[in-house]
Design a protein around this motif. Structure first.
Motif, PDB file in Angstrom:
ATOM      1  N   TYR A  16       0.833  -1.200   0.000  1.00 17.81           N
ATOM      2  CA  TYR A  16       0.000   0.000   0.000  1.00 17.81           C
ATOM      3  C   TYR A  16       0.864   1.244   0.000  1.00 17.81           C
ATOM      4  O   TYR A  16       1.973   1.244   0.527  1.00 17.81           O
ATOM      5  N   LYS A  17       0.317   2.297  -0.564  1.00 16.12           N
ATOM      6  CA  LYS A  17       0.952   3.613  -0.519  1.00 16.12           C
ATOM      7  C   LYS A  17       0.488   4.306   0.760  1.00 16.12           C
ATOM      8  O   LYS A  17      -0.723   4.345   1.051  1.00 16.12           O
ATOM      9  N   GLU A  18       1.431   4.841   1.513  1.00 14.96           N
ATOM     10  CA  GLU A  18       1.074   5.509   2.766  1.00 14.96           C
ATOM     11  C   GLU A  18       0.178   6.705   2.472  1.00 14.96           C
ATOM     12  O   GLU A  18       0.475   7.532   1.613  1.00 14.96           O
ATOM     13  N   GLU A  19      -0.921   6.753   3.186  1.00 15.19           N
ATOM     14  CA  GLU A  19      -1.907   7.807   2.975  1.00 15.19           C
ATOM     15  C   GLU A  19      -2.815   7.868   4.194  1.00 15.19           C
ATOM     16  O   GLU A  19      -3.140   6.837   4.777  1.00 15.19           O
ATOM     17  N   THR A  20      -3.236   9.055   4.556  1.00 13.23           N
ATOM     18  CA  THR A  20      -4.192   9.199   5.651  1.00 13.23           C
ATOM     19  C   THR A  20      -5.581   8.897   5.099  1.00 13.23           C
ATOM     20  O   THR A  20      -6.051   9.555   4.170  1.00 13.23           O
ATOM     21  N   ILE A  21      -6.210   7.879   5.668  1.00 10.96           N
ATOM     22  CA  ILE A  21      -7.524   7.425   5.207  1.00 10.96           C
ATOM     23  C   ILE A  21      -8.515   7.565   6.366  1.00 10.96           C
ATOM     24  O   ILE A  21      -8.160   7.343   7.514  1.00 10.96           O
ATOM     25  N   TYR A  22      -9.751   7.877   6.040  1.00  3.84           N
ATOM     26  CA  TYR A  22     -10.814   7.969   7.034  1.00  3.84           C
ATOM     27  C   TYR A  22     -11.924   6.988   6.659  1.00  3.84           C
ATOM     28  O   TYR A  22     -12.194   6.763   5.487  1.00  3.84           O
ATOM     29  N   PHE A  23     -12.557   6.426   7.662  1.00  2.06           N
ATOM     30  CA  PHE A  23     -13.604   5.427   7.420  1.00  2.06           C
ATOM     31  C   PHE A  23     -14.739   5.973   6.564  1.00  2.06           C
ATOM     32  O   PHE A  23     -15.308   5.241   5.766  1.00  2.06           O
ATOM     33  N   THR A  82      -8.073  -0.012   0.485  1.00  2.00           N
ATOM     34  CA  THR A  82      -7.435   0.721   1.570  1.00  2.00           C
ATOM     35  C   THR A  82      -7.136  -0.285   2.669  1.00  2.00           C
ATOM     36  O   THR A  82      -7.759  -1.352   2.751  1.00  2.00           O
ATOM     37  N   CYS A  83      -6.188   0.055   3.500  1.00  2.00           N
ATOM     38  CA  CYS A  83      -5.829  -0.834   4.593  1.00  2.00           C
ATOM     39  C   CYS A  83      -5.425  -0.008   5.804  1.00  2.00           C
ATOM     40  O   CYS A  83      -4.788   1.040   5.671  1.00  2.00           O
ATOM     41  N   PHE A  84      -5.828  -0.487   6.958  1.00  2.00           N
ATOM     42  CA  PHE A  84      -5.423   0.099   8.230  1.00  2.00           C
ATOM     43  C   PHE A  84      -4.688  -0.981   9.012  1.00  2.00           C
ATOM     44  O   PHE A  84      -5.140  -2.119   9.062  1.00  2.00           O
ATOM     45  N   TRP A 130      -0.589   2.484  10.881  1.00  2.00           N
ATOM     46  CA  TRP A 130      -0.515   3.134   9.573  1.00  2.00           C
ATOM     47  C   TRP A 130      -1.810   2.922   8.796  1.00  2.00           C
ATOM     48  O   TRP A 130      -2.602   2.054   9.123  1.00  2.00           O
ATOM     49  N   SER A 131      -1.979   3.740   7.779  1.00  2.00           N
ATOM     50  CA  SER A 131      -3.079   3.556   6.825  1.00  2.00           C
ATOM     51  C   SER A 131      -2.525   3.809   5.432  1.00  2.00           C
ATOM     52  O   SER A 131      -1.581   4.588   5.252  1.00  2.00           O
ATOM     53  N   GLY A 132      -3.098   3.122   4.460  1.00  2.00           N
ATOM     54  CA  GLY A 132      -2.615   3.272   3.099  1.00  2.00           C
ATOM     55  C   GLY A 132      -3.652   2.856   2.082  1.00  2.00           C
ATOM     56  O   GLY A 132      -4.718   2.342   2.426  1.00  2.00           O
ATOM     57  N   SER A 133      -3.316   3.086   0.833  1.00  2.00           N
ATOM     58  CA  SER A 133      -4.243   2.763  -0.254  1.00  2.00           C
ATOM     59  C   SER A 133      -3.494   2.063  -1.384  1.00  2.00           C
ATOM     60  O   SER A 133      -2.267   2.108  -1.461  1.00  2.00           O
ATOM     61  N   ARG A 134      -4.267   1.450  -2.235  1.00  2.00           N
ATOM     62  CA  ARG A 134      -3.723   0.733  -3.398  1.00  2.00           C
ATOM     63  C   ARG A 134      -4.677   0.975  -4.560  1.00  2.00           C
ATOM     64  O   ARG A 134      -5.884   0.734  -4.447  1.00  2.00           O
ATOM     65  N   SER A 149     -18.703   1.615   9.286  1.00  2.00           N
ATOM     66  CA  SER A 149     -18.611   3.021   8.895  1.00  2.00           C
ATOM     67  C   SER A 149     -17.729   3.862   9.815  1.00  2.00           C
ATOM     68  O   SER A 149     -17.428   5.000   9.496  1.00  2.00           O
ATOM     69  N   ASP A 150     -17.344   3.307  10.968  1.00  2.00           N
ATOM     70  CA  ASP A 150     -16.449   4.062  11.845  1.00  2.00           C
ATOM     71  C   ASP A 150     -15.678   3.127  12.773  1.00  2.00           C
ATOM     72  O   ASP A 150     -15.990   1.947  12.890  1.00  2.00           O
TER      73      ASP A 150
END
Length: 137
Positions: A13-20, A32-34, A51-55, A96-97
């Motif tokens: 995953y690419k490091e990124e701040t993700i929100y639910f 996305t992954c947490f 961490w959180s990230g996306s793909r 959702s949260d």
């Protein structure tokens, strides 16, 4: 139902701040992954985000490689990962949260007082998103 998964290659995953609350708006095929550290504080289950990230969705070339039985090519911008190993896996509807996530994982954390947890969201099509919980064994 919980399954056993033997992960034979890292999921990156690419490091990124993700929100639910943004997960339902993902592009089809993206993830996305947490990564959380969970532990019990007296009687309460606590989760700390590591961490959180996306793909982004796989390209045609990447799909062809995977379908040929080879591991996916590494992407230069993806520096976070779910490591190779054995996991207990639960696939379910997304929450959702974070407070709802705690209620979902509580029954599965009883074997350990603390540990890591990977929460993976996959946008399968326009209408469906799934959540996968990876508990390292």
């Amino acid at each position: 139902m919980i399954f056993t998964l033997n992960l034979s290659h890292e999921i990156t995953y690419k490091e990124e701040t993700i929100y639910f609350d943004t997960i339902e708006g993902l592009d089809v095929g993206s993830e996305t992954c947490f990564c959380y550290h969970f532990y019990f504080d007296d009687v309460c289950l606590r989760t700390d985000l590591i961490w959180s990230g996306s793909r982004k969705p796989l390209t045609k070339k990447e799909k062809d490689i995977i379908e040929s039985g080879f591991p996916p090519l590494p992407r230069d911008d993806e520096n976070l990962f779910i490591p190779v190993g054995r996991y207990s896996l639960l696939q379910t509807l997304p929450v959702s949260d974070k407070s709802k996530l705690t209620r979902v994982i509580l029954p599965f954390t009883s074997k350990k007082q603390e540990g890591k947890l990977y929460v993976r969201f996959i946008k399968e099509n326009v209408l469906e998103c799934v959540m996968q919980l990876f508990f390292p064994e």
